[in-house]
Design an enzyme around this catalytic site. Sequence first.
Site, mmCIF file in Angstrom:
data_model
loop_
_atom_site.group_PDB
_atom_site.id
_atom_site.type_symbol
_atom_site.label_atom_id
_atom_site.label_comp_id
_atom_site.label_asym_id
_atom_site.label_seq_id
_atom_site.Cartn_x
_atom_site.Cartn_y
_atom_site.Cartn_z
ATOM 1 N N GLU A 50 -13.601 7.829 -6.353
ATOM 2 C CA GLU A 50 -13.799 7.173 -7.646
ATOM 3 C C GLU A 50 -13.157 5.791 -7.706
ATOM 4 O OE1 GLU A 50 -13.998 11.640 -8.401
ATOM 5 O OE2 GLU A 50 -12.623 10.301 -7.319
ATOM 6 N N MET A 471 2.522 -9.178 4.369
ATOM 7 C CA MET A 471 3.290 -9.894 3.354
ATOM 8 C C MET A 471 4.637 -9.231 3.107
ATOM 9 S SD MET A 471 3.243 -12.614 1.538
ATOM 10 C CE MET A 471 1.592 -13.190 1.170
#
Length: 567
Positions: A50, A471
Amino acid sequence: MKMSGADIVLECLKRIGIDTVFGYPGGVVLPLYDRFPAHPEIRHILVRHEQGGGHAADGYARASGRLGCALATSGPGATNLVTAVQNAMMDSVPTLFITGNVARNLIGKDGFQEADATGIMEPCVKHNYLVMRTENLAYTFAEAAYLATTGRPGPVHIDIPKDVFTDEAEFEWPGEISVRGYDIPGAAPQDDIDAAAKLIDEAERPLIIAGHGVILGDAHEELLAFAEHSGVPVLNTLLGLGSIPRTHVLSYGMMGMHGSYEANMAASNADVVIGIGNRMDDRAIGRFNDFNHHAKLIHVDIDPGEHGKNLPTAVPILGDVKQVLPQLTSAVRARSHMDWIRWIDEERDAHARSMAIPSGPELTTQHVIKRISDLNDDETVIVTGVGQHQMWAAQHLRVTRPHQLITSGGLGTMGFEVPAAMGAQVATPDRTVWSICGDGGFQMTLQEIATMVDEQLPVKLAVINNGFLGMVRQWQELFYEDNYVSVAMSQPDFVKLADAYGIKAIRVTEKDEVDAAIEEANAHNGPVLLDFQVEAESNVWPMVPAGAALSETVEAPEPETASEVTS
């Protein structure tokens, strides 16, 4: 004429212009799924999760400018949507999220797969509905679409109990939508325009910050006209990239945490800053208390809640940017700020190394992204995940038009890149769609490759494989004394994984293999996975450390060799 609630829902979707629903079935929405074959105008795409369906609806909306739609069942189906809903909320994306709920007599009884979806979604949406009567469905959908796509757009959620789908009611499409207290700003008051024009005309170092609102408001042509007439240089937020062609003489690219040095210095030295459709958020502005105390701020936005939220505003202008920009263009005098522009150009020339692409033999992410940009035309859609590759994409892609770069801004959602690219490809079937994926984010939602195969969606997946959460690793290197904790990732063989899904795959390990791989992917008429095994520990520069001001932008350390100089 009487119709079942399920038929009313599907008829409503057609009336509000939705042609595609990204969905995943479950018990309480089976009455709705049972009626899909009777409404062939609506394409249902079976996603594999979903969250993927929600991001696909988001990507569809961003690529097309139209309302995106995702559908899920109750309980875990609804909760799996939440990340996608909040992502759309943070970036003001017009989306409709439909969930089923348990039958009305079971609500609040902790029945199987019950969750308070409207309660959970409440802080994540522009508006929220729990429809308890079948006869209310038509008006609810009409109003929901109106709210999602007007004013400051955003996600709207409709929760429908199972027996509301099965009950019957007369289908009556409302002729007019009126929401008490919901006023959509249009043109700005002339007094505000005059006050802004006076500041702009008196300015010696004016600067425009163009944000996502320019693209959402379809005002890129108006922005260009205003900038050219007033002679004011333009910076972009991350989501504002594409609101002005990057090649334009007045375009100075992205500002902020990983913006260009010259953009951040311009923002720090301007005497008037004109914010247009942007949130003045921390990633773009840096430390709020130390953002350019000498600048007077003009802020154009359709949402009054943004005025003065983060920075004191001299002239707040409430209005639709598409109408306000022509007002400003007519009110200000034509000028050329050559001394100011020359200063910014000199800053760019003096600090060109800060955003240079390494020219050594190593395969770098910057080189890969630059070549993807160079070997594709301006009609190509680029979707990214979140992290280092996202920032390098913002720095090095040639973004020339709205809806060309699609990325998660406010929420910074890893895993966005694969399903959002899928949605963008559905929305723009005649365009080439590239997804630049972090190897971490890719593994969060890669199951949607199966959906691409089923739906014959030729998305090109460029997996930037450096074996790290890049990062996070960069922050641990710079701010935590190289204490790498839980950032090194062992990877599957991505080429074998692609083979398991039945799609073409190309492994790239050398710099001189990049162009041929990109061209081979573009020539293939199906989805392609490219495993770019890049240098592992590069850092994104320039950088504004968290909590620092834009004026404290840090450039890359001096190179130990002389090989780092191409752009």
